[in-house]
Design a protein around this motif. Structure first.
Motif, PDB file in Angstrom:
ATOM      1  N   UNK A  93       0.692  -1.375   0.119  1.00 36.06           N
ATOM      2  CA  UNK A  93      -0.067   0.018  -0.033  1.00 36.06           C
ATOM      3  C   UNK A  93       0.716   1.109   0.084  1.00 36.06           C
ATOM      4  N   UNK A  94       2.279   1.267  -0.160  1.00 35.95           N
ATOM      5  CA  UNK A  94       3.157   2.217   0.184  1.00 35.95           C
ATOM      6  C   UNK A  94       2.937   3.520  -0.722  1.00 35.95           C
ATOM      7  N   UNK A  95       3.161   4.491  -0.381  1.00 34.03           N
ATOM      8  CA  UNK A  95       3.085   5.743  -1.315  1.00 34.03           C
ATOM      9  C   UNK A  95       4.128   5.705  -2.353  1.00 34.03           C
ATOM     10  N   UNK A  96       4.090   5.862  -3.559  1.00 34.30           N
ATOM     11  CA  UNK A  96       5.299   5.581  -4.541  1.00 34.30           C
ATOM     12  C   UNK A  96       6.091   6.887  -4.747  1.00 34.30           C
ATOM     13  N   UNK A  97       5.591   7.971  -4.014  1.00 31.56           N
ATOM     14  CA  UNK A  97       6.548   9.003  -3.792  1.00 31.56           C
ATOM     15  C   UNK A  97       7.495   8.854  -2.611  1.00 31.56           C
TER      16      UNK A  97
ATOM     17  N   UNK B 223       3.986  16.534 -13.201  1.00 32.61           N
ATOM     18  CA  UNK B 223       3.346  17.682 -12.956  1.00 32.61           C
ATOM     19  C   UNK B 223       1.930  18.115 -13.717  1.00 32.61           C
ATOM     20  N   UNK B 224       1.565  17.098 -14.075  1.00 27.64           N
ATOM     21  CA  UNK B 224       0.197  17.082 -14.948  1.00 27.64           C
ATOM     22  C   UNK B 224      -1.032  16.804 -14.105  1.00 27.64           C
ATOM     23  N   UNK B 225      -0.850  15.811 -13.077  1.00 25.87           N
ATOM     24  CA  UNK B 225      -2.051  15.236 -12.326  1.00 25.87           C
ATOM     25  C   UNK B 225      -1.534  15.196 -10.889  1.00 25.87           C
ATOM     26  N   UNK B 226      -1.557  16.159  -9.974  1.00 28.89           N
ATOM     27  CA  UNK B 226      -0.736  16.216  -8.707  1.00 28.89           C
ATOM     28  C   UNK B 226      -1.892  15.183  -7.779  1.00 28.89           C
ATOM     29  N   UNK B 227      -1.277  14.777  -6.889  1.00 30.56           N
ATOM     30  CA  UNK B 227      -1.936  14.019  -5.781  1.00 30.56           C
ATOM     31  C   UNK B 227      -1.311  12.517  -5.809  1.00 30.56           C
TER      32      UNK B 227
ATOM     33  N   UNK C 126      -1.269   8.875 -15.575  1.00 37.68           N
ATOM     34  CA  UNK C 126      -2.560   8.370 -14.848  1.00 37.68           C
ATOM     35  C   UNK C 126      -3.456   9.391 -14.305  1.00 37.68           C
ATOM     36  N   UNK C 127      -4.687   9.039 -14.450  1.00 33.92           N
ATOM     37  CA  UNK C 127      -5.808   9.763 -13.881  1.00 33.92           C
ATOM     38  C   UNK C 127      -6.887   9.188 -13.121  1.00 33.92           C
ATOM     39  N   UNK C 128      -8.184   9.952 -12.819  1.00 33.16           N
ATOM     40  CA  UNK C 128      -8.936   8.943 -12.139  1.00 33.16           C
ATOM     41  C   UNK C 128     -10.010   8.366 -13.027  1.00 33.16           C
ATOM     42  N   UNK C 129     -10.086   8.728 -14.236  1.00 33.90           N
ATOM     43  CA  UNK C 129     -11.169   8.185 -15.044  1.00 33.90           C
ATOM     44  C   UNK C 129     -10.829   8.840 -16.453  1.00 33.90           C
ATOM     45  N   UNK C 130     -11.748   7.878 -17.477  1.00 35.41           N
ATOM     46  CA  UNK C 130     -11.608   8.652 -18.946  1.00 35.41           C
ATOM     47  C   UNK C 130     -12.244  10.146 -19.076  1.00 35.41           C
ATOM     48  N   UNK C 131     -13.285  10.435 -18.147  1.00 37.06           N
ATOM     49  CA  UNK C 131     -13.609  11.638 -18.152  1.00 37.06           C
ATOM     50  C   UNK C 131     -12.565  12.544 -17.629  1.00 37.06           C
TER      51      UNK C 131
ATOM     52  N   UNK D  47      -5.421  20.531 -11.866  1.00 37.56           N
ATOM     53  CA  UNK D  47      -5.301  20.683 -10.453  1.00 37.56           C
ATOM     54  C   UNK D  47      -3.613  21.068 -10.220  1.00 37.56           C
ATOM     55  N   UNK D  48      -3.343  21.672  -9.034  1.00 42.56           N
ATOM     56  CA  UNK D  48      -2.187  22.204  -8.697  1.00 42.56           C
ATOM     57  C   UNK D  48      -2.042  21.406  -7.298  1.00 42.56           C
ATOM     58  N   UNK D  49      -0.444  20.964  -7.194  1.00 39.32           N
ATOM     59  CA  UNK D  49      -0.195  20.540  -5.940  1.00 39.32           C
ATOM     60  C   UNK D  49       1.289  20.033  -6.151  1.00 39.32           C
ATOM     61  N   UNK D  50       1.586  18.591  -6.032  1.00 38.08           N
ATOM     62  CA  UNK D  50       2.812  18.087  -6.160  1.00 38.08           C
ATOM     63  C   UNK D  50       3.409  17.920  -7.504  1.00 38.08           C
ATOM     64  N   UNK D  51       4.235  16.942  -7.551  1.00 34.96           N
ATOM     65  CA  UNK D  51       4.930  16.920  -9.008  1.00 34.96           C
ATOM     66  C   UNK D  51       4.797  15.383  -9.619  1.00 34.96           C
ATOM     67  N   UNK D  52       3.713  14.702  -9.203  1.00 32.38           N
ATOM     68  CA  UNK D  52       3.365  13.684  -9.536  1.00 32.38           C
ATOM     69  C   UNK D  52       2.836  13.782 -10.984  1.00 32.38           C
ATOM     70  N   UNK D  53       2.956  12.462 -11.821  1.00 30.19           N
ATOM     71  CA  UNK D  53       2.600  12.581 -13.333  1.00 30.19           C
ATOM     72  C   UNK D  53       3.025  13.656 -14.296  1.00 30.19           C
TER      73      UNK D  53
END
Length: 405
Positions: free
Chosen positions: A40-44, A253-257, A77-82, A245-251
């Motif tokens: 379950x670990x956080x990949x970051x 920097x296009x999809x933070x969280x 990676x995102x949460x959905x096709x939408x 979305x704005x936040x971390x550097x995941x994906x």
């Protein structure tokens, strides 16, 4: 247990709504639960277990990239096709807002595209909507006539979610390339069912979703063919696509969280399964589809197929019936344990006739008399025969009630 309870348990259940969602494969579910509980670990995270999670995420990224013939770092990676569709359309248009960009979409896009285009239009962006033929095809000459000097993006889905028709994706990609326009395709219905090579098809951006190919809900991807879009390094993907979305550097920097690791790993496994079984599923589905269409059109009077019979995804059957309302037919079939839909699941709460079907030139009453039945890898010939028999009975009942002759 009462006799009624017993009859409910014995009622046959036939699921013919695979375009809305698919069941998760057992081995996909196994991976999903394993990474939910034990990995379950956080990949970051920088510790060893976090690095292990990161390695698994990157492996799924490579699997998806390989299936589309793009670089792994182009898979976001995102949460959905939408969400992927929104990131593509809003990301491109907002990033180029100073250039007053023009967007082109078709009239029969999924709501994730169509309603996003409407929103952008409301925000002041210029949008054109390509009409389609009576069988649901975008004509290249019509599309080309809508191109302007400021056209920055064309978004045409790969396969329509309601009538299953293929669009001329390769030709649209060539047209976009010739005019130096970015081409996005919503491939949510197509990915995992037919081979897609983004390089060969000149697709710049592509959206996909896990739960349409026997993977989990809550995960999708926006796939970027960066070799065509920019000569800059992959680390600079955000230089041409504005994040939502704005936040971390995941994906990139296009999809933070924090990434949804269990779902991402499960998506990778679902894609592997699809790659291995694609030809088998297509052959099986095509045979059942042909039987289904033939049985309905032969045995049921005043029945019609919406869309083209040949250039359609092998699991899609969309029928219309004179003298009935599709919702009433859906309810009667549901009472017999047969799950269908009247169109896009994302628009199922609307009381308006299908925008897709009316765009084909159907009247509101004809569009309202339609239902969509979509097959899956678990669908059997027995399921088809059972469904046709129950449809015959239900339609006779509905037509008798309305005195339809």
């Amino acid at each position: 247990m009462t006799s009624r309870d017993t009859s409910q348990l014995q009622k046959k259940y036939v699921y013919l709504d695979h375009a809305a969602t698919t069941p998760m494969d057992p081995d996909v579910f196994k991976v999903f639960t394993e990474y939910s509980i034990n990995n379950f670990e956080n990949p970051s995270s920088l510790h060893e277990m976090g690095k292990r999670a990161r390695k698994s995420v990157e492996n799924s990224r490579k699997i998806i990239a390989s299936s589309l013939n793009i670089h792994p770092k182009g898979v976001i990676f995102t949460s959905s096709g939408t969400e992927s569709d929104n990131l593509a359309l809003q990301g491109i248009m907002r990033h180029r807002a100073k250039e007053r960009p023009h967007l082109i979409v078709s009239q029969i896009e999924h709501p994730a595209i169509y309603n996003t285009a409407k929103y952008l239009e409301h925000e002041g962006f210029e949008v054109s909507y390509v009409p389609v033929t009576s069988e649901g095809f975008v004509e290249l000459s019509v599309l080309e006539s809508l191109i302007q000097e400021n056209t920055q993006l064309i978004s045409i889905h790969f396969v329509n979610n309601e009538i299953g028709t293929y669009q001329p994706i390769k030709e649209i990609g060539q047209l976009a390339k010739k005019n130096n326009i970015i081409f996005h395709s919503d491939a949510v219905q197509a990915f995992g069912k037919i081979p897609i090579d983004m390089q060969a098809l000149n697709i710049d951006l592509l959206s996909l979703s896990g739960h349409k190919l026997y993977g989990p809900k809550g995960v999708g991807a926006l796939c970027i063919n960066s070799q065509k879009l920019t000569s800059e390094k992959f680390s600079n993907l955000a230089t041409f696509l504005e994040p939502m979305l704005y936040g971390g550097l995941q994906e990139n920097s296009l999809r933070p969280s924090t990434e949804n690791v269990p779902a991402i790993i499960a998506l990778g496994r679902a894609v592997e399964n699809a790659e291995q079984n694609m030809n088998k599923w297509k052959e099986q589905g095509k045979k059942l589809q042909e039987v289904f269409i033939s049985e309905v059109l032969t045995k049921i009077p005043y029945s019609y197929l919406n869309g083209n019979q040949e250039k359609r995804l092998y699991n899609n059957c969309n029928f219309r019936f004179d003298g009935v309302d599709g919702f009433d037919l859906l309810m009667l079939l549901d009472n017999q344990g047969i799950a269908t839909s009247t169109g896009s699941a994302c628009s199922s709460k609307s009381d308006k006739p299908s925008r897709v079907l009316t765009s084909l030139g159907l009247s509101p009453s004809d569009a309202s008399g339609s239902i969509r039945l979509t097959l899956g890898k678990g669908t059997t010939a027995e399921d088809i025969q059972y469904t046709v028999a129950k449809m015959e009975r239900a339609l006779k009942q509905l037509r008798f009630a309305t005195h339809f002759q």
